[in-house]
Design a protein around this motif. Structure first.
Motif, PDB file in Angstrom:
ATOM      1  N   MET A 119       0.810  -1.219   0.000  1.00 38.49           N
ATOM      2  CA  MET A 119       0.000   0.000   0.000  1.00 38.49           C
ATOM      3  C   MET A 119       0.840   1.264   0.000  1.00 38.49           C
ATOM      4  N   PHE A 120       1.959   1.260   0.727  1.00 42.35           N
ATOM      5  CA  PHE A 120       2.722   2.491   0.893  1.00 42.35           C
ATOM      6  C   PHE A 120       3.924   2.600  -0.034  1.00 42.35           C
ATOM      7  N   ALA A 121       4.319   1.537  -0.707  1.00 40.67           N
ATOM      8  CA  ALA A 121       5.473   1.603  -1.602  1.00 40.67           C
ATOM      9  C   ALA A 121       5.068   1.939  -3.033  1.00 40.67           C
ATOM     10  N   LEU A 122       3.915   1.492  -3.470  1.00 40.11           N
ATOM     11  CA  LEU A 122       3.528   1.706  -4.859  1.00 40.11           C
ATOM     12  C   LEU A 122       3.164   3.151  -5.203  1.00 40.11           C
ATOM     13  N   PRO A 123       2.410   3.883  -4.388  1.00 44.06           N
ATOM     14  CA  PRO A 123       2.083   5.267  -4.773  1.00 44.06           C
ATOM     15  C   PRO A 123       3.296   6.187  -4.941  1.00 44.06           C
ATOM     16  N   PRO A 124       4.295   6.181  -4.022  1.00 47.70           N
ATOM     17  CA  PRO A 124       5.464   7.033  -4.279  1.00 47.70           C
ATOM     18  C   PRO A 124       6.253   6.596  -5.523  1.00 47.70           C
ATOM     19  N   LEU A 125       6.309   5.293  -5.758  1.00 45.48           N
ATOM     20  CA  LEU A 125       6.981   4.803  -6.952  1.00 45.48           C
ATOM     21  C   LEU A 125       6.264   5.283  -8.214  1.00 45.48           C
ATOM     22  N   ALA A 126       4.948   5.212  -8.216  1.00 43.89           N
ATOM     23  CA  ALA A 126       4.173   5.676  -9.361  1.00 43.89           C
ATOM     24  C   ALA A 126       4.326   7.182  -9.545  1.00 43.89           C
ATOM     25  N   LEU A 127       4.331   7.929  -8.458  1.00 45.14           N
ATOM     26  CA  LEU A 127       4.505   9.378  -8.551  1.00 45.14           C
ATOM     27  C   LEU A 127       5.885   9.722  -9.115  1.00 45.14           C
ATOM     28  N   GLY A 128       6.901   9.015  -8.667  1.00 40.15           N
ATOM     29  CA  GLY A 128       8.246   9.239  -9.187  1.00 40.15           C
ATOM     30  C   GLY A 128       8.336   8.941 -10.674  1.00 40.15           C
ATOM     31  N   LEU A 129       7.720   7.843 -11.101  1.00 38.10           N
ATOM     32  CA  LEU A 129       7.710   7.531 -12.522  1.00 38.10           C
ATOM     33  C   LEU A 129       6.920   8.571 -13.307  1.00 38.10           C
ATOM     34  N   TRP A 130       5.830   9.056 -12.737  1.00 41.07           N
ATOM     35  CA  TRP A 130       5.002  10.072 -13.393  1.00 41.07           C
ATOM     36  C   TRP A 130       5.817  11.345 -13.631  1.00 41.07           C
ATOM     37  N   LEU A 131       6.624  11.719 -12.649  1.00 43.47           N
ATOM     38  CA  LEU A 131       7.419  12.943 -12.773  1.00 43.47           C
ATOM     39  C   LEU A 131       8.649  12.739 -13.661  1.00 43.47           C
ATOM     40  N   ALA A 132       9.210  11.541 -13.672  1.00 47.27           N
ATOM     41  CA  ALA A 132      10.448  11.292 -14.407  1.00 47.27           C
ATOM     42  C   ALA A 132      10.206  11.054 -15.894  1.00 47.27           C
ATOM     43  N   LEU A 133       9.111  10.414 -16.238  1.00 46.30           N
ATOM     44  CA  LEU A 133       8.860  10.082 -17.634  1.00 46.30           C
ATOM     45  C   LEU A 133       8.252  11.270 -18.372  1.00 46.30           C
ATOM     46  N   PRO A 134       8.475  11.339 -19.663  1.00 50.78           N
ATOM     47  CA  PRO A 134       7.864  12.443 -20.423  1.00 50.78           C
ATOM     48  C   PRO A 134       6.337  12.319 -20.428  1.00 50.78           C
ATOM     49  N   SER A 135       5.666  13.441 -20.431  1.00 47.24           N
ATOM     50  CA  SER A 135       4.203  13.418 -20.355  1.00 47.24           C
ATOM     51  C   SER A 135       3.600  13.394 -21.757  1.00 47.24           C
TER      52      SER A 135
END
Length: 84
Positions: free
Chosen positions: A24-40
């Motif tokens: 529950m607590f590891a996936l949301p920060p990982l997804a947020l980091g990928l969201w910010l790192a990858l091109p939109s």
């Protein structure tokens, strides 16, 4: 020298609530980091959404399919009290 696991009778795997909290607590920060790192771009957003859903369903599936949920609880009767 004996190990701490044997000295304190610790389980070999972390308890079920700890594994569930990790999912529950590891996936949301990982997804947020990928969201910010990858091109939109729309394709990146769609792939990230699919990857996040796959990670959530896989993580929850692994937690819920653990053996701890299938085992019957041990019989551990309490000490009878002398109170009337």
């Amino acid at each position: 020298m004996t190990s701490l696991r044997k000295d304190y009778d610790l389980p070999k795997r972390p308890p079920l609530p700890m594994r569930h909290a990790l999912v529950m607590f590891a996936l949301p920060p990982l997804a947020l980091g990928l969201w910010l790192a990858l091109p939109s771009s729309p394709i990146t957003v769609a792939l990230l959404a699919i990857a996040l859903l796959a990670a959530v369903f896989t993580g929850v599936g692994l937690v819920l399919s653990s053996r701890e949920l299938d085992e019957k609880p041990a019989r551990d009767p309490g000490i009878p009290s002398n109170d009337p």
